[in-house]
Design a protein around this motif. Structure first.
Motif, PDB file in Angstrom:
ATOM      1  N   ILE A   1       0.844  -1.206   0.000  1.00  0.00           N
ATOM      2  CA  ILE A   1       0.000   0.000   0.000  1.00  0.00           C
ATOM      3  C   ILE A   1       0.873   1.247   0.000  1.00  0.00           C
ATOM      4  CG2 ILE A   1      -1.586   1.357   1.442  1.00  0.00           C
ATOM      5  CD1 ILE A   1      -2.931  -1.323   2.213  1.00  0.00           C
ATOM      6  N   VAL A   2       1.919   1.238   0.828  1.00  0.00           N
ATOM      7  CA  VAL A   2       2.828   2.390   0.886  1.00  0.00           C
ATOM      8  C   VAL A   2       3.470   2.615  -0.483  1.00  0.00           C
ATOM      9  CG1 VAL A   2       5.004   3.198   1.879  1.00  0.00           C
ATOM     10  CG2 VAL A   2       3.248   2.234   3.366  1.00  0.00           C
ATOM     11  N   ILE A   3       3.931   1.525  -1.111  1.00  0.00           N
ATOM     12  CA  ILE A   3       4.563   1.629  -2.439  1.00  0.00           C
ATOM     13  C   ILE A   3       3.568   2.166  -3.457  1.00  0.00           C
ATOM     14  CG2 ILE A   3       5.504   0.253  -4.340  1.00  0.00           C
ATOM     15  CD1 ILE A   3       6.807  -1.547  -2.164  1.00  0.00           C
ATOM     16  N   LYS A   4       2.330   1.654  -3.455  1.00  0.00           N
ATOM     17  CA  LYS A   4       1.308   2.096  -4.426  1.00  0.00           C
ATOM     18  C   LYS A   4       0.942   3.560  -4.194  1.00  0.00           C
ATOM     19  CE  LYS A   4       0.890  -1.755  -6.606  1.00  0.00           C
ATOM     20  NZ  LYS A   4       1.405  -1.887  -7.956  1.00  0.00           N
ATOM     21  N   LYS A   5       0.892   3.985  -2.932  1.00  0.00           N
ATOM     22  CA  LYS A   5       0.604   5.401  -2.651  1.00  0.00           C
ATOM     23  C   LYS A   5       1.715   6.280  -3.208  1.00  0.00           C
ATOM     24  CE  LYS A   5      -2.349   5.131   1.461  1.00  0.00           C
ATOM     25  NZ  LYS A   5      -2.465   5.393   2.894  1.00  0.00           N
ATOM     26  N   LYS A   6       2.954   5.817  -3.037  1.00  0.00           N
ATOM     27  CA  LYS A   6       4.095   6.579  -3.550  1.00  0.00           C
ATOM     28  C   LYS A   6       4.040   6.644  -5.072  1.00  0.00           C
ATOM     29  CE  LYS A   6       9.024   7.086  -2.978  1.00  0.00           C
ATOM     30  NZ  LYS A   6      10.252   6.560  -2.431  1.00  0.00           N
ATOM     31  N   GLU A   7       3.720   5.499  -5.703  1.00  0.00           N
ATOM     32  CA  GLU A   7       3.592   5.474  -7.161  1.00  0.00           C
ATOM     33  C   GLU A   7       2.486   6.420  -7.617  1.00  0.00           C
ATOM     34  OE1 GLU A   7       2.968   1.426  -8.404  1.00  0.00           O
ATOM     35  OE2 GLU A   7       5.020   0.830  -7.934  1.00  0.00           O
ATOM     36  N   LEU A   8       1.355   6.426  -6.871  1.00  0.00           N
ATOM     37  CA  LEU A   8       0.244   7.313  -7.209  1.00  0.00           C
ATOM     38  C   LEU A   8       0.677   8.774  -7.111  1.00  0.00           C
ATOM     39  CD1 LEU A   8      -2.758   7.723  -7.922  1.00  0.00           C
ATOM     40  CD2 LEU A   8      -3.248   7.651  -5.461  1.00  0.00           C
TER      41      LEU A   8
END
Length: 151
Positions: A111-118
Motif C-alpha cells: 500500500i505504501v509503495i502504491k501510494k508513492k507510485e500514485l
C-alpha cells in the motif's frame, strides 16, 4: 444319614460275657461305612468343584486385571493423544497468526509503495499538464502574432 451325635449316643447291648453283640456292632459299622462313603464322595466332589471354581476365579481375576490395565493404558493414550492434538492445534494457530501478520505487513508495504507510485503519477500529470498549458499558451501567442501580421 448318621450324625456324629448318633455315633456318640449309640449304645450296644452287652452280652453275657461282658462284651457287645458282634452282629449289632457289625451292622452299625456297615451303616457307618455307607454314610461315610457317601460323605467322602460328596466331599471329594465338592473339593474338586471348589478347586475348579478357584481356578475359574483366578482366571477371571487375571482377565479383570488385564482389562483394568488395558483401560488405564487406553485412558493414558487418550490423554496423550488429546494433549498432542491440543499442542498441534496451538502450533497451527500460531503459524496461521504468524502467516497472517506477515501478509498484513506485506500488504501494508505494498500500500505504501502504491501510494508513492500514485503520488509520482500525480506529479508527472501535474508536470505534463503544466507543459501542455505552457505549450498551448505559446501556440496561442503564435496564432495571435500570425493574425496580427495578416491584418
Amino acid at each position: 444319614m448318621i450324625t456324629p451325635l448318633d455315633i456318640e449316643n449309640k449304645k450296644f447291648s452287652k452280652q453275657m460275657m461282658n462284651g457287645y453283640s458282634v452282629e449289632e456292632v457289625d451292622d452299625f459299622l456297615d451303616d457307618l461305612t455307607v454314610d461315610y462313603s457317601k460323605n467322602y464322595k460328596e466331599i471329594t466332589g465338592l473339593k474338586e468343584k471348589v478347586t475348579e471354581l478357584t481356578k475359574s476365579l483366578e482366571h477371571y481375576k487375571t482377565i479383570e486385571a488385564t482389562l483394568q490395565n488395558t483401560l488405564v493404558m487406553a485412558q493414558t493414550t487418550a490423554e496423550d493423544v488429546k494433549n498432542v492434538a491440543k499442542q498441534q492445534a496451538e502450533q497451527i494457530i500460531n503459524e496461521a497468526k504468524g502467516t497472517a501478520q506477515k501478509q498484513v505487513s506485506e500488504l501494508d508495504n505494498e500500500i505504501v509503495i502504491k501510494k508513492k507510485e500514485l503520488e509520482d503519477v500525480k506529479k508527472q500529470f501535474d508536470i505534463y499538464k503544466a507543459k501542455m498549458e505552457s505549450l498551448l499558451i505559446s501556440q496561442l501567442e503564435l496564432l495571435k502574432d500570425i493574425n496580427k501580421e495578416d491584418v
